[in-house]
Design an enzyme around this catalytic site. Structure first.
Site, short mmCIF file in Angstrom:
data_model
loop_
_atom_site.label_atom_id
_atom_site.label_comp_id
_atom_site.label_asym_id
_atom_site.label_seq_id
_atom_site.Cartn_x
_atom_site.Cartn_y
_atom_site.Cartn_z
CE LYS A 65 55.74 49.56 26.09
NZ LYS A 65 55.06 49.14 27.29
CG ASP A 100 52.43 50.41 29.47
OD1 ASP A 100 51.64 49.49 29.18
OD2 ASP A 100 53.44 50.68 28.78
O1 SKM Z 1 52.12 48.54 26.73
C1 SKM Z 1 51.73 47.24 26.37
C2 SKM Z 1 51.38 47.18 24.90
O2 SKM Z 1 50.33 48.10 24.64
C3 SKM Z 1 50.94 45.79 24.50
C4 SKM Z 1 51.78 44.72 25.04
C5 SKM Z 1 51.67 43.37 24.47
O3 SKM Z 1 50.80 43.12 23.64
O4 SKM Z 1 52.47 42.50 24.88
C6 SKM Z 1 52.62 44.92 26.12
C7 SKM Z 1 52.82 46.25 26.73
O5 SKM Z 1 54.08 46.76 26.30
#
Ligand code: SKM
Length: 263
Positions: A65, A100
């Site tokens: 991220k 988020d």
């Molecule tokens: O921010 C979210 C991401 O968009 C999707 C995700 C997932 O699929 O486990 C977890 C988070 O980090």
């Protein structure tokens, strides 16, 4: 057909594919959602490659991220948070967002938990912890960040209005807090682990665990036993995914269909 996906490492546990594909089916969009697991050093090549191949949008998860922030044009919120979890390739250059933050505030809203004027403890100062700290502070809470590396928490707290930071020895702040958010991966795929000792939990807390595999983590089990309001990580996954879907498609997300795919 449009292609969306999740880039992270690992991604095998992710429920984003069934959740987003439920949304495509419900809205009649001809699209697929797939997972990509590049090596840590290959993230720039992966984002460029996705763009070149005509991928419409990507979600981004651990550990990328913060790296992806440098590879796209971040919107002001993602820039402030310092982490991107959603990339839209629809424009001239890839744009980065952080959904988020909305996932956090909407999860508490959905459970009737007021954040304004409350004391919140965020455990973890990575991508999810950063989003949580900004989201809670923007909603009017006083935020304390506790992290294994105290320095990282203090650094984050300096950027978040009114926040403080410290090491895991400051977790005892939870005793006086109204809100607790686990933004570490402790408890993921390991039902016996918890980021927070049960002695700090109490009945006046609302606890959100960002971990969603399993849905009932040890932290949530012990929080419920202490009489706290508990919110599982599927809520945060759902509500960040709803915002990503809406950013990508410009349509209202079919929230109930997406939720049903998670439970
Ligand atoms: O921010 C979210 C991401 O968009 C999707 C995700 C997932 O699929 O486990 C977890 C988070 O980090």
């Amino acid at each position: 057909m449009q292609v969306y996906g999740l880039v992270g490492n690992p991604v095998g546990h992710s429920l984003s594919p069934p959740m987003h594909e439920a949304a495509y089916e419900e809205t009649g969009l001809d699209a697929r959602y797939v997972t990509f697991e590049p090596a840590r050093d290959d993230i720039a090549a992966a984002v460029d490659g996705a763009d070149a191949l005509g991928v419409s949008g990507l979600n981004v998860t651990i550990p990328f991220k913060q790296d992806v922030l440098e590879l796209v044009d971040p919107d002001p919120l993602a820039e402030r948070i310092g982490a991107v979890n959603t990339v839209d390739f629809g424009g001239e250059t890839p744009t980065g967002y952080n959904t988020d933050a909305a996932g956090v505030t909407r999860s508490f809203e959905r459970h009737g938990v007021e954040l304004d004027g409350k004391d919140a403890v965020v455990v973890g100062a990575g991508g999810a912890g950063r989003a949580a700290a900004f989201a809670l502070a923007d909603a009017g809470a006083s935020v304390h960040v506790a992290n294994r590396t105290a320095e990282t928490a203090v650094e984050l707290a300096e950027a978040v209005p009114g926040a403080t930071g410290g090491g895991l020895d400051t977790l005892d702040r939870i005793r006086e807090a109204d809100v607790l958010l686990n933004a570490t991966s402790v408890g993921m795929e390991s039902p016996d682990e918890t980021p927070v000792s049960a002695e700090y939990l109490h009945g006046d807390l609302a606890v959100l665990d960002a971990v969603y595999t399993p849905l009932e983590t040890r932290l949530l089990r012990e929080a419920a036993a202490a009489g706290a309001v508990t919110i599982d990580g599927a809520w945060m996954l759902l509500l960040q995914g709803v915002e990503a879907f809406e950013l990508w498609t410009g349509r209202d997300a079919p929230v109930e269909a997406m939720n049903a795919a998670l439970r």
